[in-house]
Design a protein around this motif. Structure first.
Motif, PDB file in Angstrom:
ATOM      1  N   GLU B 143       1.013  -4.620  -2.879  1.00 23.43           N
ATOM      2  CA  GLU B 143       1.212  -3.321  -3.526  1.00 23.43           C
ATOM      3  C   GLU B 143      -0.111  -2.553  -3.646  1.00 23.43           C
ATOM      4  O   GLU B 143      -0.168  -1.358  -3.410  1.00 23.43           O
ATOM      5  CB  GLU B 143       1.825  -3.502  -4.931  1.00 23.43           C
ATOM      6  CG  GLU B 143       3.302  -3.817  -4.945  1.00 23.43           C
ATOM      7  CD  GLU B 143       3.608  -5.246  -4.554  1.00 23.43           C
ATOM      8  OE1 GLU B 143       2.699  -6.098  -4.673  1.00 23.43           O
ATOM      9  OE2 GLU B 143       4.742  -5.523  -4.131  1.00 23.43           O
ATOM     10  N   THR B 144      -1.167  -3.293  -4.011  1.00 20.17           N
ATOM     11  CA  THR B 144      -2.480  -2.652  -4.145  1.00 20.17           C
ATOM     12  C   THR B 144      -2.934  -2.104  -2.792  1.00 20.17           C
ATOM     13  O   THR B 144      -3.423  -0.972  -2.693  1.00 20.17           O
ATOM     14  CB  THR B 144      -3.518  -3.671  -4.677  1.00 20.17           C
ATOM     15  OG1 THR B 144      -3.081  -4.130  -5.947  1.00 20.17           O
ATOM     16  CG2 THR B 144      -4.892  -3.067  -4.808  1.00 20.17           C
ATOM     17  N   GLU B 146      -1.069  -1.298  -0.284  1.00 24.97           N
ATOM     18  CA  GLU B 146      -0.178  -0.195   0.087  1.00 24.97           C
ATOM     19  C   GLU B 146      -0.656   1.101  -0.566  1.00 24.97           C
ATOM     20  O   GLU B 146      -0.723   2.147   0.076  1.00 24.97           O
ATOM     21  CB  GLU B 146       1.224  -0.547  -0.391  1.00 24.97           C
ATOM     22  CG  GLU B 146       2.336   0.147   0.353  1.00 24.97           C
ATOM     23  CD  GLU B 146       3.678  -0.375  -0.119  1.00 24.97           C
ATOM     24  OE1 GLU B 146       4.356  -1.011   0.680  1.00 24.97           O
ATOM     25  OE2 GLU B 146       4.045  -0.161  -1.290  1.00 24.97           O
ATOM     26  N   MET B 147      -1.015   0.988  -1.860  1.00 23.79           N
ATOM     27  CA  MET B 147      -1.514   2.147  -2.595  1.00 23.79           C
ATOM     28  C   MET B 147      -2.782   2.698  -1.913  1.00 23.79           C
ATOM     29  O   MET B 147      -2.919   3.908  -1.719  1.00 23.79           O
ATOM     30  CB  MET B 147      -1.799   1.726  -4.049  1.00 23.79           C
ATOM     31  CG  MET B 147      -2.286   2.821  -4.972  1.00 23.79           C
ATOM     32  SD  MET B 147      -4.051   3.037  -4.928  1.00 23.79           S
ATOM     33  CE  MET B 147      -4.635   1.551  -5.699  1.00 23.79           C
ATOM     34  N   CYS B 148      -3.666   1.800  -1.513  1.00 22.34           N
ATOM     35  CA  CYS B 148      -4.918   2.228  -0.872  1.00 22.34           C
ATOM     36  C   CYS B 148      -4.648   2.915   0.473  1.00 22.34           C
ATOM     37  O   CYS B 148      -5.321   3.879   0.829  1.00 22.34           O
ATOM     38  CB  CYS B 148      -5.846   1.026  -0.668  1.00 22.34           C
ATOM     39  SG  CYS B 148      -6.462   0.373  -2.217  1.00 22.34           S
ATOM     40  N   ARG B 149      -3.654   2.413   1.187  1.00 20.67           N
ATOM     41  CA  ARG B 149      -3.308   3.020   2.485  1.00 20.67           C
ATOM     42  C   ARG B 149      -2.747   4.422   2.285  1.00 20.67           C
ATOM     43  O   ARG B 149      -3.111   5.352   2.995  1.00 20.67           O
ATOM     44  CB  ARG B 149      -2.278   2.150   3.213  1.00 20.67           C
ATOM     45  CG  ARG B 149      -2.912   1.021   4.009  1.00 20.67           C
ATOM     46  CD  ARG B 149      -1.844   0.141   4.615  1.00 20.67           C
ATOM     47  NE  ARG B 149      -1.053   0.829   5.618  1.00 20.67           N
ATOM     48  CZ  ARG B 149       0.162   0.426   6.017  1.00 20.67           C
ATOM     49  NH1 ARG B 149       0.717  -0.640   5.472  1.00 20.67           N
ATOM     50  NH2 ARG B 149       0.802   1.077   6.951  1.00 20.67           N
ATOM     51  N   ILE B 150      -1.848   4.562   1.311  1.00 21.83           N
ATOM     52  CA  ILE B 150      -1.229   5.875   1.072  1.00 21.83           C
ATOM     53  C   ILE B 150      -2.289   6.899   0.669  1.00 21.83           C
ATOM     54  O   ILE B 150      -2.297   8.014   1.149  1.00 21.83           O
ATOM     55  CB  ILE B 150      -0.131   5.764  -0.013  1.00 21.83           C
ATOM     56  CG1 ILE B 150       1.084   5.032   0.572  1.00 21.83           C
ATOM     57  CG2 ILE B 150       0.279   7.150  -0.527  1.00 21.83           C
ATOM     58  CD1 ILE B 150       2.176   4.719  -0.434  1.00 21.83           C
ATOM     59  N   PHE B 151      -3.214   6.477  -0.201  1.00 25.92           N
ATOM     60  CA  PHE B 151      -4.232   7.411  -0.672  1.00 25.92           C
ATOM     61  C   PHE B 151      -5.474   7.456   0.232  1.00 25.92           C
ATOM     62  O   PHE B 151      -6.470   8.065  -0.108  1.00 25.92           O
ATOM     63  CB  PHE B 151      -4.640   7.069  -2.113  1.00 25.92           C
ATOM     64  CG  PHE B 151      -3.590   7.455  -3.118  1.00 25.92           C
ATOM     65  CD1 PHE B 151      -3.376   8.782  -3.438  1.00 25.92           C
ATOM     66  CD2 PHE B 151      -2.792   6.508  -3.704  1.00 25.92           C
ATOM     67  CE1 PHE B 151      -2.403   9.151  -4.348  1.00 25.92           C
ATOM     68  CE2 PHE B 151      -1.806   6.851  -4.628  1.00 25.92           C
ATOM     69  CZ  PHE B 151      -1.599   8.188  -4.941  1.00 25.92           C
ATOM     70  N   VAL B 153      -7.854   5.415   0.964  1.00 23.63           N
ATOM     71  CA  VAL B 153      -9.107   4.994   0.318  1.00 23.63           C
ATOM     72  C   VAL B 153     -10.106   4.588   1.412  1.00 23.63           C
ATOM     73  O   VAL B 153      -9.744   3.848   2.331  1.00 23.63           O
ATOM     74  CB  VAL B 153      -8.840   3.816  -0.653  1.00 23.63           C
ATOM     75  CG1 VAL B 153     -10.131   3.261  -1.229  1.00 23.63           C
ATOM     76  CG2 VAL B 153      -7.911   4.272  -1.782  1.00 23.63           C
ATOM     77  N   LYS B 157     -15.132   2.154  -0.145  1.00 23.01           N
ATOM     78  CA  LYS B 157     -14.518   1.965  -1.465  1.00 23.01           C
ATOM     79  C   LYS B 157     -13.590   0.757  -1.475  1.00 23.01           C
ATOM     80  O   LYS B 157     -13.488   0.036  -2.463  1.00 23.01           O
ATOM     81  CB  LYS B 157     -13.738   3.217  -1.862  1.00 23.01           C
ATOM     82  CG  LYS B 157     -14.602   4.300  -2.426  1.00 23.01           C
ATOM     83  CD  LYS B 157     -13.758   5.355  -3.098  1.00 23.01           C
ATOM     84  CE  LYS B 157     -14.642   6.290  -3.884  1.00 23.01           C
ATOM     85  NZ  LYS B 157     -13.881   7.215  -4.681  1.00 23.01           N
ATOM     86  N   ASP B 161     -14.815  -1.456  -4.220  1.00 25.25           N
ATOM     87  CA  ASP B 161     -14.007  -1.225  -5.424  1.00 25.25           C
ATOM     88  C   ASP B 161     -12.701  -2.009  -5.456  1.00 25.25           C
ATOM     89  O   ASP B 161     -12.061  -2.092  -6.499  1.00 25.25           O
ATOM     90  CB  ASP B 161     -13.690   0.275  -5.574  1.00 25.25           C
ATOM     91  CG  ASP B 161     -14.938   1.104  -5.778  1.00 25.25           C
ATOM     92  OD1 ASP B 161     -15.964   0.519  -6.135  1.00 25.25           O
ATOM     93  OD2 ASP B 161     -14.892   2.327  -5.569  1.00 25.25           O
ATOM     94  N   VAL B 162     -12.284  -2.523  -4.298  1.00 23.73           N
ATOM     95  CA  VAL B 162     -11.017  -3.265  -4.279  1.00 23.73           C
ATOM     96  C   VAL B 162     -11.242  -4.742  -3.926  1.00 23.73           C
ATOM     97  O   VAL B 162     -10.946  -5.628  -4.738  1.00 23.73           O
ATOM     98  CB  VAL B 162     -10.000  -2.623  -3.298  1.00 23.73           C
ATOM     99  CG1 VAL B 162      -8.683  -3.396  -3.301  1.00 23.73           C
ATOM    100  CG2 VAL B 162      -9.757  -1.164  -3.673  1.00 23.73           C
ATOM    101  N   PRO B 165     -13.997  -6.772  -6.439  1.00 20.34           N
ATOM    102  CA  PRO B 165     -13.464  -7.133  -7.771  1.00 20.34           C
ATOM    103  C   PRO B 165     -12.213  -8.007  -7.696  1.00 20.34           C
ATOM    104  O   PRO B 165     -12.031  -8.898  -8.517  1.00 20.34           O
ATOM    105  CB  PRO B 165     -13.122  -5.780  -8.397  1.00 20.34           C
ATOM    106  CG  PRO B 165     -13.838  -4.765  -7.605  1.00 20.34           C
ATOM    107  CD  PRO B 165     -13.974  -5.311  -6.232  1.00 20.34           C
ATOM    108  N   ALA B 166     -11.361  -7.760  -6.684  1.00 17.28           N
ATOM    109  CA  ALA B 166     -10.111  -8.538  -6.592  1.00 17.28           C
ATOM    110  C   ALA B 166     -10.393 -10.015  -6.337  1.00 17.28           C
ATOM    111  O   ALA B 166      -9.619 -10.874  -6.741  1.00 17.28           O
ATOM    112  CB  ALA B 166      -9.224  -7.975  -5.491  1.00 17.28           C
ATOM    113  N   TRP B 243     -13.948  -6.223 -17.165  1.00 18.31           N
ATOM    114  CA  TRP B 243     -12.692  -5.507 -17.424  1.00 18.31           C
ATOM    115  C   TRP B 243     -11.674  -6.364 -18.149  1.00 18.31           C
ATOM    116  O   TRP B 243     -10.749  -5.858 -18.767  1.00 18.31           O
ATOM    117  CB  TRP B 243     -12.098  -5.018 -16.090  1.00 18.31           C
ATOM    118  CG  TRP B 243     -11.859  -6.121 -15.092  1.00 18.31           C
ATOM    119  CD1 TRP B 243     -12.758  -6.617 -14.201  1.00 18.31           C
ATOM    120  CD2 TRP B 243     -10.655  -6.857 -14.898  1.00 18.31           C
ATOM    121  NE1 TRP B 243     -12.195  -7.619 -13.458  1.00 18.31           N
ATOM    122  CE2 TRP B 243     -10.901  -7.779 -13.860  1.00 18.31           C
ATOM    123  CE3 TRP B 243      -9.394  -6.827 -15.480  1.00 18.31           C
ATOM    124  CZ2 TRP B 243      -9.931  -8.673 -13.411  1.00 18.31           C
ATOM    125  CZ3 TRP B 243      -8.431  -7.717 -15.032  1.00 18.31           C
ATOM    126  CH2 TRP B 243      -8.710  -8.616 -14.008  1.00 18.31           C
TER     127      TRP B 243
END
Lengths: 204, 246
Positions: B143-144, B146-151, B153, B157, B161-162, B165-166, B243
């Protein structure tokens, strides 16, 4: 494509042996707000993913004009990023990310991590992330499910206010039509029967 | 009884067992008191500190190089199956070859001294870091991504940023293992190949059958591992997982 922003022509999609979409056709014009309604598992999210360009159709064509913003059913925020950093992930402009955070009413929460925000607040940040890229098309995939009535109303009226100003095309997917009956212009109903795909568009 | 008391009890237990063994095998095993007395004597010897610093430097250099390659290759193999398949035989060879053979190869290539020690640490720890990081990248939820692909990124980054940290849990557990392994490998490699460092000092004590010194060096090696965990790993852990506290 004239003023048509999204054109879906004879689209079919299967996952293994399961045929989810069969000969799907519809158009959405610039600035229109369309609600795609249907039961769970009927292919609503599949349509959104094809419009977003992360899923390919097996047959037919998907034409999309403009940048796409997406709000998922769950916020999909990065837990290690603060609210403002999550918005800035798609921007690279912290000042602008802050402005969006203010617009959605979360000023003062910029340095909060998602695990310290409520469900409604997280979804607001996800909404700001999608709107921050100033998309011509906004895809909303059941963004209010799992939220209480108060949070739903708040987010919807906020969304309505922001979208009224920028005239984005909106595709809203849900299995709960009541949720957004006053928010959209048209309703596209996906019935259970996929072979005889009926498209029903009517004024909400 | 709280958690810390259990820990203290565990430490006391080690000393009790050690004392019993030193009575049973008094020709080869010194009593804990003798080892600690020798250790106290070490504090004033400049050469002891010099050897500790030499070993520490080698371990840190070795782990830094291993971390760089382990992180880079682990991320690449985590996102690309072709790279994983290309690296798989090399991973298997380096993880299966006995440590002593790697030390010997290091000596044959670099000669006696510090280089074979660093070489051995890098060859042994890099694949461990690589596997841990690769598994971490593969466990990032779809899901993460997928979100990066849509936006859309950016790659920079996505990396900073992904991915980083992941996989922070993987990085921390890999580093924790790397520090303890690093101390063990460095001392073993120095024992065989180096003329300086804790391993070499241990070799000399062993040659002269100074059993008190041998065990004092063993305690120093434990302190070295604990020191690195405290000074290096704890700040890294705090930085990567800040975090979690919200």
């Amino acid at each position: 494509m004239d003023d048509v922003t999204i054109r879906i022509s004879h689209v079919s999609k299967s996952f293994g042996k399961l045929k989810v979409l069969d000969d799907l056709n519809f158009e959405i014009k610039k600035g229109e707000r369309i609600l795609i309604f249907g039961p769970t598992g009927i292919g609503k999210t599949t349509i959104l993913k094809m419009i977003a360009g992360i899923l390919k159709a097996d047959g037919g064509s998907v034409e999309v004009k403009g940048t796409v913003g997406y709000v998922f059913q769950e916020p999909r925020l990065l837990p290690w990023k603060t609210a403002v950093e999550n918005i800035n992930l798609v921007l690279s402009d912290r000042k602008k990310a802050m402005e969006w955070l203010e617009k959605i009413g979360l000023k003062g929460f910029e340095n909060h991590y998602p695990n310290s925000l409520s469900g409604g607040m997280k979804q607001k940040v996800a909404l700001a992330r999608a709107l921050a890229i100033e998309p011509q098309i906004l895809l909303l995939d059941e963004p209010l499910s799992g939220l209480d009535f108060k949070a739903r109303d708040e987010i919807l009226s906020l969304l309505d206010k922001i979208l009224s100003a920028n005239r984005s095309t909106v595709v809203y997917v849900t299995h709960n039509m009541k949720e957004v009956s006053n928010f959209t212009d048209k309703v596209l109903v996906l019935p259970y029967s996929k072979k005889q795909f009926n498209l029903s568009v009517k004024k909400a | 009884m709280n958690f810390n008391l259990y820990k203290i009890f565990g430490i006391i237990l080690i000393f009790v067992v050690w004392q019993i063994l030193s009575v049973l095998f008094h020709f080869s095993i010194p009593s804990p008191f003798l080892a600690i007395k020798t250790l106290m004597g070490f504090v004033l010897i400049e050469e002891v500190w010099f050897n500790i610093l030499v070993t520490l430097k080698r371990i840190i250099i070795g782990i830094l190089i291993s971390s760089f390659f382990g992180l880079l290759l682990g991320i690449l193999a985590g996102i690309n199956n072709r790279i994983k398949n290309i690296l798989e035989p090399l991973r298997w060879v380096t993880m299966t070859t006995p440590d002593i053979i790697i030390i010997i190869i290091g000596v044959l290539v670099f000669g006696l001294g510090g280089f074979p020690v660093i070489f051995t640490i890098v060859v042994i720890i890099t694949p461990l870091m690589y596997v841990s990081i690769m598994e971490g990248v593969r466990s990032i939820d779809k899901e993460t991504m997928e979100m990066c692909r849509i936006f859309k990124v950016s790659k920079k980054k996505l990396f900073m940023d992904v991915y980083i940290p992941a996989i922070s849990y993987s990085i921390i557990s890999a580093l924790m293992y790397a520090f303890t392994m690093g101390v063990r490998i460095a001392i073993m490699a120095e024992f065989i190949s180096a003329s300086k460092g804790v391993g070499n000092a241990l070799y000399l004590s062993w040659t002269y059958l100074e059993k008190g010194e041998v065990f004092a060096w063993a305690i120093i090696s434990l302190i070295l591992a604990a020191f690195m965990e405290l000074i290096i790993l704890n700040p890294v852990e705090k930085r990567l997982l800040r975090w979690k506290s919200g």
